[in-house]
Design a protein around this motif. Structure first.
Motif, PDB file in Angstrom:
ATOM      1  N   VAL A 156      14.187  -8.657 -26.158  1.00 43.55           N
ATOM      2  CA  VAL A 156      13.534  -7.367 -26.390  1.00 43.55           C
ATOM      3  C   VAL A 156      13.469  -7.082 -27.899  1.00 43.55           C
ATOM      4  O   VAL A 156      12.448  -6.599 -28.408  1.00 43.55           O
ATOM      5  CB  VAL A 156      14.263  -6.228 -25.640  1.00 43.55           C
ATOM      6  N   GLY A 157      14.516  -7.414 -28.627  1.00 45.96           N
ATOM      7  CA  GLY A 157      14.535  -7.208 -30.074  1.00 45.96           C
ATOM      8  C   GLY A 157      13.432  -7.985 -30.780  1.00 45.96           C
ATOM      9  O   GLY A 157      12.768  -7.461 -31.682  1.00 45.96           O
ATOM     10  N   THR A 205       9.436 -18.703 -22.938  1.00 42.97           N
ATOM     11  CA  THR A 205      10.122 -19.982 -22.723  1.00 42.97           C
ATOM     12  C   THR A 205      11.632 -19.784 -22.738  1.00 42.97           C
ATOM     13  O   THR A 205      12.349 -20.297 -21.872  1.00 42.97           O
ATOM     14  CB  THR A 205       9.707 -21.003 -23.803  1.00 42.97           C
ATOM     15  N   VAL A 206      12.123 -19.014 -23.690  1.00 35.59           N
ATOM     16  CA  VAL A 206      13.558 -18.754 -23.778  1.00 35.59           C
ATOM     17  C   VAL A 206      14.007 -17.927 -22.572  1.00 35.59           C
ATOM     18  O   VAL A 206      15.059 -18.181 -21.991  1.00 35.59           O
ATOM     19  CB  VAL A 206      13.926 -18.041 -25.103  1.00 35.59           C
ATOM     20  N   ARG A 207      13.193 -16.972 -22.167  1.00 30.02           N
ATOM     21  CA  ARG A 207      13.545 -16.110 -21.029  1.00 30.02           C
ATOM     22  C   ARG A 207      13.785 -16.952 -19.774  1.00 30.02           C
ATOM     23  O   ARG A 207      14.674 -16.647 -18.977  1.00 30.02           O
ATOM     24  CB  ARG A 207      12.442 -15.088 -20.777  1.00 30.02           C
ATOM     25  N   ARG A 261       8.197  -7.916 -33.354  1.00 31.57           N
ATOM     26  CA  ARG A 261       6.826  -8.425 -33.442  1.00 31.57           C
ATOM     27  C   ARG A 261       5.839  -7.264 -33.389  1.00 31.57           C
ATOM     28  O   ARG A 261       4.868  -7.220 -34.149  1.00 31.57           O
ATOM     29  CB  ARG A 261       6.544  -9.398 -32.307  1.00 31.57           C
ATOM     30  N   ALA A 262       6.077  -6.320 -32.490  1.00 29.94           N
ATOM     31  CA  ALA A 262       5.174  -5.165 -32.370  1.00 29.94           C
ATOM     32  C   ALA A 262       5.143  -4.371 -33.674  1.00 29.94           C
ATOM     33  O   ALA A 262       4.065  -3.986 -34.151  1.00 29.94           O
ATOM     34  CB  ALA A 262       5.608  -4.278 -31.204  1.00 29.94           C
ATOM     35  N   SER A 310      14.231 -11.661 -39.158  1.00 29.89           N
ATOM     36  CA  SER A 310      15.627 -11.439 -38.774  1.00 29.89           C
ATOM     37  C   SER A 310      15.804 -11.550 -37.253  1.00 29.89           C
ATOM     38  O   SER A 310      16.753 -12.172 -36.763  1.00 29.89           O
ATOM     39  CB  SER A 310      16.080 -10.064 -39.270  1.00 29.89           C
ATOM     40  N   ALA A 311      14.884 -10.958 -36.502  1.00 28.67           N
ATOM     41  CA  ALA A 311      14.958 -11.022 -35.040  1.00 28.67           C
ATOM     42  C   ALA A 311      14.800 -12.468 -34.558  1.00 28.67           C
ATOM     43  O   ALA A 311      15.494 -12.905 -33.634  1.00 28.67           O
ATOM     44  CB  ALA A 311      13.884 -10.132 -34.416  1.00 28.67           C
TER      45      ALA A 311
END
Length: 200
Positions: free
Chosen positions: A74-75, A61-63, A80-81, A111-112
């Motif tokens: 990407v961060g 959604t943000v993308r 998340r990964a 934090s991300a």
């Protein structure tokens, strides 16, 4: 003489019977408390998984509005990964190092997400998007559920740890089960005892 011997046997049997009945108190309570800890841990994992499941939709959604913020997106995806790769099972709950590793991975994701929320402030049209508002609400609710699940887990751990360290349960804990104290979550950041405020 037979009467005196019976009295002596009765005096020895009574304390022995009392000791055995008291030590049996922990036989059922220790596994019950341990299962309570395991169930509470399952809820912690469930809530962290819920948060992890929301993130791909949030990022997409943000993308759509903020393609130029690729580094932040990407961060979040990488955090998340990492957070979903670090898992604990019930036998790891007495290992402070493994619990700290799990907590560190989750803190990295928090934090991300915080950095992503800063980016969102630059895009007023994104903040009014219905999909984004729904995701925001779900994420905020999930952060609150995580805080509650961690609190409930810590309470289960406290109850279990008290049980295995106090008489008479300590007898069964040491002799029958070889029970070890479980590790609670510990605050790792300022105001870590409060759910983060997610605002868009």
């Amino acid at each position: 003489m037979h009467h005196a011997r019976s009295r002596r046997l009765a005096r020895l049997a009574l304390p022995l019977a009392a000791a055995l009945s008291l030590s049996a108190c922990g036989i059922n309570s220790i596994p019950t408390k341990e299962e309570g800890v395991n169930a509470a841990w399952g809820e912690v994992e469930n809530q962290y998984q819920r948060r992890a499941d929301l993130i791909p939709n949030l990022v997409e959604t943000v993308r759509g509005y903020a393609q130029q913020e690729q580094d932040v997106l990407v961060g979040v995806t990488e955090a998340r990964a990492k957070a979903t790769q670090v898992t604990l099972n019930a036998s790891d709950l007495d290992d402070p190092a493994k619990l700290a590793q799990f907590q560190q991975a989750q803190d990295g994701l928090s934090s991300a997400l915080s950095r992503l929320m800063v980016v969102v402030e630059k895009y007023p049209e994104l903040k009014s998007d219905q999909n984004f508002l729904a995701l925001q609400s779900q994420l905020e609710g999930t952060e609150n559920r995580i805080a509650i699940a961690r609190r409930d887990y810590n309470e289960s751990v406290r109850s279990y740890n008290v049980e295995i360290r106090t008489f008479p349960s300590i007898v069964a804990a040491k002799v029958i089960y070889g029970a070890e104290p479980k590790e609670p979550f510990k605050a790792t950041a300022v105001n870590a005892d409060q759910a983060p405020q997610v605002k868009f």
